[in-house]
Design an enzyme around this catalytic site. Structure first.
Site, PDB file in Angstrom:
ATOM      1  N   LYS A  18      29.905 -35.823 -27.199  1.00  0.00           N
ATOM      2  CA  LYS A  18      30.492 -34.441 -27.166  1.00  0.00           C
ATOM      3  C   LYS A  18      32.214 -34.895 -27.233  1.00  0.00           C
ATOM      4  CE  LYS A  18      31.336 -34.387 -22.579  1.00  0.00           C
ATOM      5  NZ  LYS A  18      32.587 -33.991 -22.094  1.00  0.00           N
ATOM      6  N   ALA A 105      31.870 -44.421 -20.025  1.00  0.00           N
ATOM      7  CA  ALA A 105      32.951 -43.236 -19.148  1.00  0.00           C
ATOM      8  C   ALA A 105      34.003 -43.249 -20.298  1.00  0.00           C
ATOM      9  CB  ALA A 105      33.529 -44.747 -18.341  1.00  0.00           C
ATOM     10  N   MET A 108      32.888 -38.622 -23.342  1.00  0.00           N
ATOM     11  CA  MET A 108      31.959 -37.895 -24.576  1.00  0.00           C
ATOM     12  C   MET A 108      30.465 -37.849 -23.624  1.00  0.00           C
ATOM     13  SD  MET A 108      34.404 -39.598 -27.544  1.00  0.00           S
ATOM     14  CE  MET A 108      32.873 -38.065 -28.643  1.00  0.00           C
ATOM     15  N   GLY A 111      26.593 -41.592 -21.336  1.00  0.00           N
ATOM     16  CA  GLY A 111      25.433 -41.668 -19.983  1.00  0.00           C
ATOM     17  C   GLY A 111      24.487 -40.202 -20.257  1.00  0.00           C
ATOM     18  N   ASP A 145      26.084 -32.756 -18.524  1.00  0.00           N
ATOM     19  CA  ASP A 145      26.269 -32.356 -19.966  1.00  0.00           C
ATOM     20  C   ASP A 145      25.106 -32.989 -20.122  1.00  0.00           C
ATOM     21  OD1 ASP A 145      29.201 -31.881 -19.495  1.00  0.00           O
ATOM     22  OD2 ASP A 145      29.817 -34.217 -19.216  1.00  0.00           O
TER      23      ASP A 145
HETATM   24  O1  C5P Z   1      26.615 -33.726 -13.237  1.00  0.00           O
HETATM   25  P1  C5P Z   1      27.097 -35.119 -13.676  1.00  0.00           P
HETATM   26  O2  C5P Z   1      26.785 -36.225 -12.443  1.00  0.00           O
HETATM   27  O3  C5P Z   1      28.096 -35.386 -15.359  1.00  0.00           O
HETATM   28  O4  C5P Z   1      29.059 -34.930 -12.635  1.00  0.00           O
HETATM   29  C1  C5P Z   1      29.330 -35.782 -12.520  1.00  0.00           C
HETATM   30  C2  C5P Z   1      30.975 -35.233 -11.615  1.00  0.00           C
HETATM   31  O5  C5P Z   1      31.551 -35.137 -11.805  1.00  0.00           O
HETATM   32  C3  C5P Z   1      30.084 -34.211  -9.856  1.00  0.00           C
HETATM   33  O6  C5P Z   1      29.447 -35.357  -9.472  1.00  0.00           O
HETATM   34  C4  C5P Z   1      30.697 -34.181 -10.028  1.00  0.00           C
HETATM   35  O7  C5P Z   1      32.456 -34.732  -8.813  1.00  0.00           O
HETATM   36  C5  C5P Z   1      32.202 -33.573 -11.320  1.00  0.00           C
HETATM   37  N1  C5P Z   1      31.514 -32.854 -12.193  1.00  0.00           N
HETATM   38  C6  C5P Z   1      32.850 -31.543 -10.865  1.00  0.00           C
HETATM   39  N2  C5P Z   1      32.146 -30.086 -11.867  1.00  0.00           N
HETATM   40  C7  C5P Z   1      31.356 -29.377 -13.060  1.00  0.00           C
HETATM   41  C8  C5P Z   1      30.871 -31.322 -13.316  1.00  0.00           C
HETATM   42  C9  C5P Z   1      30.859 -32.397 -12.894  1.00  0.00           C
HETATM   43  O8  C5P Z   1      33.431 -31.101 -10.437  1.00  0.00           O
HETATM   44  N3  C5P Z   1      30.825 -28.953 -14.027  1.00  0.00           N
END
Ligand code: C5P
Length: 312
Positions: A18, A105, A108, A111, A145
Site C-alpha cells: 500500500k 521495512a 508499504m 509484512g 496495517d
Molecule cells: O501495528 P504495527 O505493529 O504495524 O505498528 C508498528 C509500530 O508503529 C507500533 O509499535 C507503534 O510504535 C507505531 N505506530 C503508531 N501509531 C500507529 C501505527 C503504528 O505509533 N497508528
C-alpha cells in the site's frame, strides 16, 4: 476448480502493498499508538503466500529483500497462522512459503500483506471458514496495517489505521516507486516524530471531504494537492537520502511525490502510465534510489488465486 479441499491440498494467496495517499498523525495515546487519519491505496506490488498442510507451522521466504526477513516465529505470517489456529481451536499446521515483491521495512506494509495473505490462506487450507469480518478482527490484533491488506482498494483509515471505511476511487493511478534497500522501522519513525515535538498535544486529525471528492474524479491531478504525510520529516531526519529522492521527483513531470507510510519508499503520482514510465527513467538516471518501479492502484486485497495438490 473444486470449492472443497482436502488435507492434501495447498493454497496460493496474493496480498498487495500500500501507499498512504494522506497520512495525518495525532498525539500518542496511552497505549503508544498514534491516532491516524489516513487514506490507503493498495498498489500492484504483491506478496504471495503459498500454504501447504503440515503438522507444524513453518515459514520460508524468497524474493525482494528476503535475506533481511526473519523466518522465525516472529515473522508476522507465523504469528498470523498461530493466531488463526488459536482463535478457531484447530491443531493443524502449515508450511508457509512467502515470495516478496513489496520492499522490506519500506513503508508499504509488506509484512502486513504477508499476515493478511496467511490468514486467508490458512482459513481456506484448514477449512475454518471465518468470514471477512472475523478475519478483519484477527488482522487488527496482528498490526495496524493488516486489516487494510485484507480489504485492499482505497480506504480511509482511522484509529490506529485499522478502522476502515472503503472509499470510491474512479481513477486508475499510475505511481513511480523509488525503493531503498536500507529499510526504516515504523516504530523508530513514530518515535522520531514524538522526539521532535512535532505533534501538538491537542491536534485532531481528519481527512478533508474534498479529498474524497477528488478521488471520485478520474483526473489524478485533482488528487495531487492532497498528498501529505506527517511522518515525512521524521523519516527524512533519520534518512536524509529520502530528501534527495523527493527533490529528484520535483525535477520530473510527477504531479506530486510523497514518502510512503514511514518510508523510506517514495511514491510519485503520474498523469498516466506513459508519464510514469518516463518519470521512472529520469529517476533511474538521477541515481538516487536502489530500484525504481512503476505500479498502479487501486487493486484488490488478499485473495486466493490458486488451489493446488500439494507437491509432497
Ligand atoms: O501495528 P504495527 O505493529 O504495524 O505498528 C508498528 C509500530 O508503529 C507500533 O509499535 C507503534 O510504535 C507505531 N505506530 C503508531 N501509531 C500507529 C501505527 C503504528 O505509533 N497508528
Amino acid at each position: 476448480m473444486s470449492a472443497t479441499i482436502t488435507a492434501d491440498d495447498g493454497v496460493l494467496v496474493r496480498a498487495p502493498g500500500k501507499i498512504n495517499l494522506r497520512l495525518r498523525v495525532g498525539p500518542a495515546r496511552a497505549d503508544g499508538y498514534h491516532p491516524l487519519a489516513t487514506v490507503f491505496q493498495a498498489v500492484s506490488l504483491f506478496e504471495e503466500v503459498r500454504a501447504e498442510t503440515a503438522d507444524r507451522i513453518s515459514v520460508t521466504v524468497t524474493g525482494r529483500g528476503a535475506d533481511r526477513v526473519s523466518a522465525t516465529k516472529d515473522n508476522l505470517a507465523h504469528r498470523a497462522a498461530r493466531l488463526l489456529a488459536e482463535a478457531t481451536g484447530t491443531s493443524e499446521g502449515a508450511d508457509l512459503h512467502i515470495t516478496k515483491e513489496v520492499p522490506v521495512a519500506g513503508g508499504m506494509g509488506g509484512g502486513s500483506a504477508d499476515a493478511a495473505a496467511t490468514l486467508v490462506a490458512c482459513d481456506r487450507l484448514w477449512g475454518t471458514g471465518l468470514d471477512r469480518e472475523e478475519l478483519g478482527r484477527l488482522a487488527g490484533e496482528l498490526g495496524a496495517d493488516v486489516p487494510f491488506a485484507l480489504t485492499g482498494q482505497t480506504a480511509l483509515g482511522r484509529g490506529r489505521g485499522d478502522e476502515l471505511t472503503p472509499a470510491m476511487a474512479r481513477g486508475r493511478y499510475s505511481w513511480v516507486l523509488a525503493l531503498n534497500q536500507e529499510g526504516l522501522s515504523t516504530q523508530e519513525v513514530f518515535a522520531a516524530l514524538d522526539a521532535a515535538g512535532a505533534v501538538p498535544p491537542n491536534r485532531r486529525v481528519r481527512v478533508p471531504p474534498s479529498m474524497i471528492k477528488a478521488l471520485l474524479s478520474p483526473d489524478p491531478a485533482r488528487l495531487a494537492p492532497y498528498l501529505v504525510n506527517d511522518l515525512a520529516e521524521a523519516a527524512v531526519r533519520l534518512r536524509p537520502r529520502i530528501d534527495e529522492v523527493l527533490q529528484a521527483f520535483r525535477h520530473t513531470e510527477a504531479l506530486a511525490a510523497i514518502v510512503s507510510g514511514s518510508g523510506p519508499t517514495v511514491a510519485g503520482l503520474a498523469r498516466d502510465r506513459s508519464a510514469a514510465m518516463s518519470i521512472a527513467g529520469e529517476l533511474r538516471a538521477a541515481d538516487v534510489a536502489d530500484e525504481v518501479l512503476v505500479v498502479h492502484g487501486p487493486v484488490p486485497g488478499a485473495r486466493v488465486v490458486e488451489q493446488f495438490r500439494a507437491t509432497r
